[in-house]
Design an enzyme around this catalytic site. Structure first.
Site, short mmCIF file in Angstrom:
data_model
loop_
_atom_site.label_atom_id
_atom_site.label_comp_id
_atom_site.label_asym_id
_atom_site.label_seq_id
_atom_site.Cartn_x
_atom_site.Cartn_y
_atom_site.Cartn_z
N THR A 18 -71.74 -49.29 -17.95
CA THR A 18 -73.19 -49.41 -17.84
C THR A 18 -73.62 -50.85 -17.63
OG1 THR A 18 -73.54 -47.47 -19.24
CG2 THR A 18 -75.38 -49.01 -19.06
N THR A 97 -69.35 -48.32 -22.67
CA THR A 97 -69.41 -48.07 -24.11
C THR A 97 -68.78 -46.74 -24.53
OG1 THR A 97 -71.61 -47.08 -23.92
CG2 THR A 97 -71.49 -49.45 -24.36
#
Length: 334
Positions: A18, A97
């Site tokens: 991300t 993540t």
């Protein structure tokens, strides 16, 4: 060397995620992970240490849902090469993540150096309101450069907080405070002024050599639930798995039918680890399940996905006696 004079050599290894994402018009919060290069990311990072020699390499450009053994091995080899040849004093890994905690845990057990290895990422892509990637990278570099981080090995830095690789877990799907150390607590904190640790360095963990092949042994996670039968366990055995981690209910339990199937797995030479789908607490031996009689081992404080990695490394290294596996999982809890 003072807190404000960092080591001169920091290796950055970028894998995507991300933090390297670009906004996508499919929804108000939509984005595509891994589209931004590490060089472009660094242009937006505040307070880069001016005196440090920061060398950045793009190892992959993926969302971390696609992280795999080959990339893990590539990261481990590059880090060990950099440290063994005395090229770098610390490493920072930019990572998605979703599987960041698994990569951190893997590297903790194969990177044979106590030089700092810091993993970080972001919950919001560049261009999104409140994008957290630049400051997370800045803080990761600050921790990597700190003399206080030496001898602490692999850590995660996120949202101004430092976590140990064994205890860190992602606990939120979308908020910037997405990580915590469930069964412990933060190792320390970082801000614009300083790095400070509130716990001693984590105890030593078993270290493993990378297998010759670019993959780890097949270990499946079986998720327990109400009305559980033995179909998934039977399919795993038919597929030739080397190990099964039960993401059990409560303290690592499962239905009588599922436990009977796990008994058959042990009889076939498959290693069984009881873990828990619950987010906190320890799985202990012989509480509701007779582990000594059945030949099971327990994950102790490890989540099912971290238990899977440790069992893979144990099997790959031929460390497969019941006592050795128990020792590796229990760690400081024995």
């Amino acid at each position: 060397m003072t807190e404000h004079s960092p080591p001169s050599r920091i290796l950055i290894l970028a894998t995507g995620g991300t933090i390297a994402g670009q906004m996508n018009a499919r929804s108000a919060s939509g984005y595509d992970a891994g589209n931004v290069s590490v060089q472009d990311l660094l242009h937006h990072v505040p307070n880069l240490p001016e005196t440090a020699d920061i060398h950045a390499e793009q190892i992959a450009s993926i969302g971390s849902q696609n992280m795999n053994d080959a990339l893990w091995f590539a990261l481990a080899r590059r880090i060990m090469q950099a440290f063994e040849q005395e090229d770098f004093d610390a490493a920072v890994i930019i990572h998605g993540t979703d599987t960041l905690e698994e990569t951190a845990f893997f590297l903790q057990h194969v990177a044979k150096s106590q030089k700092p290895v810091i993993l970080t990422g972001a919950m919001r892509p560049g261009g999104a309101p409140g994008a957290d990637g630049p400051v997370n990278i800045s803080h990761a570099l600050k921790v990597a450069a700190s003399p206080k981080a030496r001898e602490r090995g692999v850590m995660v830095v996120f949202n101004e907080t430092i976590y140990d690789a064994r205890t860190v877990s992602k606990i939120n799907t979308s908020e910037v405070n997405a990580f915590t150390s469930v069964n412990g607590g933060p190792a320390g904190y970082v801000d614009t002024d300083r790095v400070y640790f509130v716990t001693p360095a984590a105890p030593p963990v078993p270290l493993f050599s990378l297998p010759e092949h670019e993959s780890l042994p097949c270990v499946d996670i079986i998720y327990a639930h109400s009305n559980m039968d033995d179909r998934l366990i039977c399919h795993a055995l038919a597929d030739g798995v080397k190990g099964i981690v039960l993401a059990g209910i409560g303290d690592g339990n499962a239905s009588d039918t599922a436990l009977a199937a796990l008994d058959r797995a042990v009889a076939q030479g498959v290693h069984v680890i009881r873990a828990s789908r619950v987010g906190s607490g320890l799985v202990k031996r012989n509480i509701e399940v007779s582990d000594d009689i059945r030949g099971f081992n327990v994950s102790c404080d490890l989540s099912p996905h971290k238990a899977r990695i440790l069992l893979q490394l144990l099997i790959a290294s031929k460390t497969t006696s019941a006592s050795a596996i128990r020792q590796a999982f229990a760690g400081a809890y024995l």
